[in-house]
Each structure stands twice: as structure tokens, then as C-alpha cells.
Design an enzyme around this catalytic site. Structure first.
Site, PDB file in Angstrom:
ATOM      1  CB  ALA A 178      -0.932  -0.009   1.211  1.00 16.94           C
ATOM      2  CG  ASP A 179       3.552   2.539   3.223  1.00 17.21           C
ATOM      3  OD1 ASP A 179       3.027   3.648   3.362  1.00 17.21           O
ATOM      4  OD2 ASP A 179       3.766   1.766   4.166  1.00 17.21           O
ATOM      5  CG  LEU A 180       6.350  -0.494  -1.710  1.00 16.96           C
ATOM      6  CD1 LEU A 180       6.657  -1.954  -1.991  1.00 16.96           C
ATOM      7  CD2 LEU A 180       7.624   0.326  -1.747  1.00 16.96           C
ATOM      8  N   GLY A 183       3.392   5.704  -3.290  1.00 12.86           N
ATOM      9  CA  GLY A 183       4.570   6.442  -3.729  1.00 12.86           C
ATOM     10  C   GLY A 183       4.711   6.464  -5.235  1.00 12.86           C
TER      11      GLY A 183
END
Length: 405
Positions: A178-180, A183
Site C-alpha cells: 500500500a505504501d509502495l 509512492g
């Protein structure tokens, strides 16, 4: 535009300056990509502490005091320690913005406004500024004030309801995806905004919510739900729309078998003495195999157990049938194809050691990703950045004495 970049910068974003007010993973993933593509990225970190991920250890990179987590997403950046809660720190940010093209931040929605650094406060003064905000839930909506964490977003975004064994508990993906994705979507938005700025001279805000990006990459499973109104079941390692396309046991381990269409299934059956399956309506088409998933899996499992993984891979590859071993990370980073694709880079680090990082996967023929500098130690470039902004050695010393730098 900023001052001309050093001659050793080769990327397509050469000449752009990025003020990086991000930490942990989603924001740093975005800004590392910009740095790899040639932008000058000035990472602003808290004095004495820095990015939270500097403390996400062990493991540390061998023979350094740097966490592996931090090193993974912070190359091609200059570290400037700065207390932006203080007016003198805010003044430094404004000095940077006079020549900056992009600001990337992942504070909670509205948090930077307390320091006079919110989008609404900056857009008139810096009309060409591209301002990318990456948060858990975006700048609007009922959840906007909430903090966002990867596992939380995976849960709320639906992917955990799709992941795991049918009879087991919901599972998150093994990396913070989810973070990747947030970004990387941020990077896409910035590149689009740069094109708009090139045409009009106007900057804009890019509002990236991790939950939004998570919903966007539900992809085929999201569409399966929209088509049926039913939540797709957890299938473990099986594919929701294609059978067989899954993990199978072998004589000595496991492999992935990916048979994507009926002609390939026919070729598989004829090559391994399974022609009788082609005459059985339960196996004859992919639609039938999906309906009879358990039967197909049971039947083929008896076959795949008859040979070791390496032999299966060799025979299936010769037949141009999709297959592969289930590699450990040791296997991945020793894989001859991964190495041939130059997916590991060694970079000299300020510690005096050489650090190994995972390379950028974007292969550009004319302007490939640039590996100029290893992830910085905390405050490594503070004096150089401040000096470039016109601060004298005495002024820098005074800021440091006050704890601003």
C-alpha cells in the site's frame, strides 16, 4: 528551474529541485524515483532523529549504523536536518522553494499548515510549484484526518479479504505494498504535473490517498466484484479467473504452473500423457476448469508430484508453458537473469563502506536511472545545502547552536 545540475547527472529530470518532506516509505519511494531520474532531492529531516526508518533496525547494512529499511528508499538524496516547527527552519524551506520545482510531503492532512507550509499558503507565492501530498486517506472525505498505515490500508482497501487460504484468516501481502503503490502513483502524478507546467507554467497540488490507490489496484478482483456483487473468495495461491494458474507440489518442493489459455492446456496434456482430460467436459475449457477448480487441482497434483522441480521447469520451459520455482530472496539475488538485468547496485557510502541496493527497474535507452549518491547519513549535506542558499559559516553555526539544524 533550479541551477544547472552537475555534469555527472544524466537523468531526464536533471535540473529539477525537489524539497522532500517525507518519511518512512510511501513518500521516500516517490522521491527516490525522482532522484533516480536525475532530480536534485533535498531530504529535510528532524535534527537528532531523522526519518523514522533510521531507527527501523535491526538489520543494519553491514559495518554501518544505517538501517537496511532506510537505505532501501533514500539514495540520490541530500540530507538536511531542519526543525520546521521553528521560524528560522521555515525560513530555510522558503529559501529552498525559491528555486524548487516540486515539494513532496506525507504529513497528516493539514499538518504542514501549522508551519506556514501548506498548499494553500504556498500556491500564490510559488505559482509554479508542484506540491504532492501523500496521506493515508487524502485531503478530503470523512477519513482525511486519520493516520494511514500500510497494514491498515490493506485491511480497509479489501486486499486482505482476497488474500490467504480459503479456511484461514485474511492475510496482508508480505511487503508494504500500500505504501509502495501510493509512492509510485505520486511519481506518476508529479510527472503529469510537470508536463502541464511545461505547457502553462502553472503548478498544482497532487492529492494522493493510500486508500484511493489501494482501491485502484484491486484490478481484476475489483471488477469481479462489480460484475457479480459478490466478494471474491480467498483462494490461497490460485487465480480467480484462470485454472490451472497456481502453486503445485513437486517431488522435492513446489513450483508455479501458469497455464493461461486453452491451447496451452492442450499442449500440456498432450506432452504429459493427459490427453484423456481433453475429452472430459470438466477440463476442456478454462471456464469449465474454473467451475471444477478442486477437481483440476487434485488431478494435476498427482501428476506434478512425479518429478522434481528442476526437471519440471526444464521440460515446461522447452514447451513454452509458464512455470517457475518459488525462490527465496537468496535465490532471487543470485538469479542469472536478475543479475543480467543489473538489478543490484553497489554504491560508496559516507561510512566508508560500500552498500548494496536494489536497482531502479525502469530501463530508459537514452536517459537511464542515475546512481549518483548512496543514501545519506543524517545531516550529511546540511552545511553544503545551506551554503548554497547563501548562509555563511557563522549563520549555519548559529542555527546549529539553536537546534534548528
Amino acid at each position: 528551474m533550479t541551477e544547472p545540475s552537475p555534469s555527472n547527472v544524466t537523468g531526464p529530470l536533471k535540473g529539477l529541485r525537489v524539497v522532500d518532506l517525507t518519511r518512512v516509505l510511501a513518500g521516500p519511494t516517490c522521491t527516490q524515483m525522482l532522484g533516480d531520474l536525475g532530480a536534485e532531492v533535498i531530504k529535510i529531516e528532524r535534527p537528532g532523529a531523522g526519518d523514522d526508518t533510521r531507527g527501523f533496525a535491526p538489520p543494519y547494512v553491514p559495518n554501518t549504523k544505517e538501517s537496511a529499511y532506510f537505505v532501501g528508499v533514500n539514495r540520490n538524496k541530500k540530507s538536511l536536518t531542519l526543525d520546521i516547527a521553528q521560524p528560522e527552519g521555515q525560513a530555510v524551506v522558503h529559501k529552498l522553494l525559491e528555486t524548487a520545482d516540486i515539494l513532496v510531503e506525507n504529513f497528516k492532512a493539514g499538518a504542514l499548515a501549522r508551519y506556514g507550509l501548506g498548499w494553500e499558503q504556498l500556491k500564490e507565492k510559488y505559482p509554479g510549484l508542484i506540491y504532492c501530498s501523500i496521506t493515508g486517506f487524502g485531503q478530503t472525505g470523512p477519513y482525511a484526518p486519520r493516520p494511514g498505515y500500510d497494514a491498515l490500508i490493506q485491511a480497509m482497501g479489501g486486499v486482505m479479504s482476497l488474500t490467504g487460504e480459503p479456511e484461514g484468516e485474511p492475510q496482508k501481502v508480505g511487503i508494504p505494498i500500500a505504501d509502495l503503490f501510493a509512492g509510485l502513483y505520486g511519481t506518476i502524478g508529479i510527472l503529469a504535473a510537470l508536463r502541464h507546467k511545461q505547457a502553462t507554467g502553472q503548478g498544482q497540488q497532487i492529492d494522493i490517498g493510500m486508500l484511493d490507490t489501494h482501491v485502484a489496484w484491486l484490478a481484476n478482483q475489483g471488477m469481479n466484484y462489480l460484475a457479480t456483487g459478490e466478494n471474491p473468495p480467498r483462494l490461497g495461491n490460485q487465480h480467480p479467473n484462470i485454472v490451472p494458474y497456481q502453486v503445485f507440489p513437486t517431488q522435492d518442493g513446489y513450483m508455479v504452473l501458469s497455464i493461461g489459455n486453452d491451447p496451452t492446456f492442450e499442449r500440456f496434456c498432450k506432452s504429459f500423457a493427459l490427453e484423456h482430460l481433453l475429452a472430459d467436459a470438466r477440463y476442456a475449457t478454462n471456464a469449465a476448469r474454473v467451475q471444477n477448480r478442486a477437481l483440476v487441482t487434485e488431478t494435476l497434483t498427482e501428476v506434478t508430484r512425479t518429478m522434481p522441480t528442476k526437471e519440471w521447469i526444464a521440460r515446461l520451459e522447452a514447451l513454452k508453458i509458464g512455470c517457475g520455482p518459488i525462490n527465496t530472496l537468496k535465490d532471487v539475488f543470485a538469479d542469472p537473469h536478475v543479475l543480467a538485468r543489473d538489478m543490484l547496485k553497489e554504491m560508496p557510502h559516507a561510512s566508508g563502506e560500500t552498500v548494496t541496493v536494489i536497482a531502479n527497474p525502469v530501463k530508459l535507452s537514452a536517459t537511464p536511472p542515475d546512481y549518483r549518491s548512496a543514501p545519506p547519513v543524517l545531516g550529511e549535506h546540511s552545511d553544503a545545502v545551506l551554503g548554497s542558499l547563501g548562509y555563511s559559516a557563522g549563520q549555519i553555526a548559529a542555527l546549529r547552536e539553536k537546534g534548528i539544524v
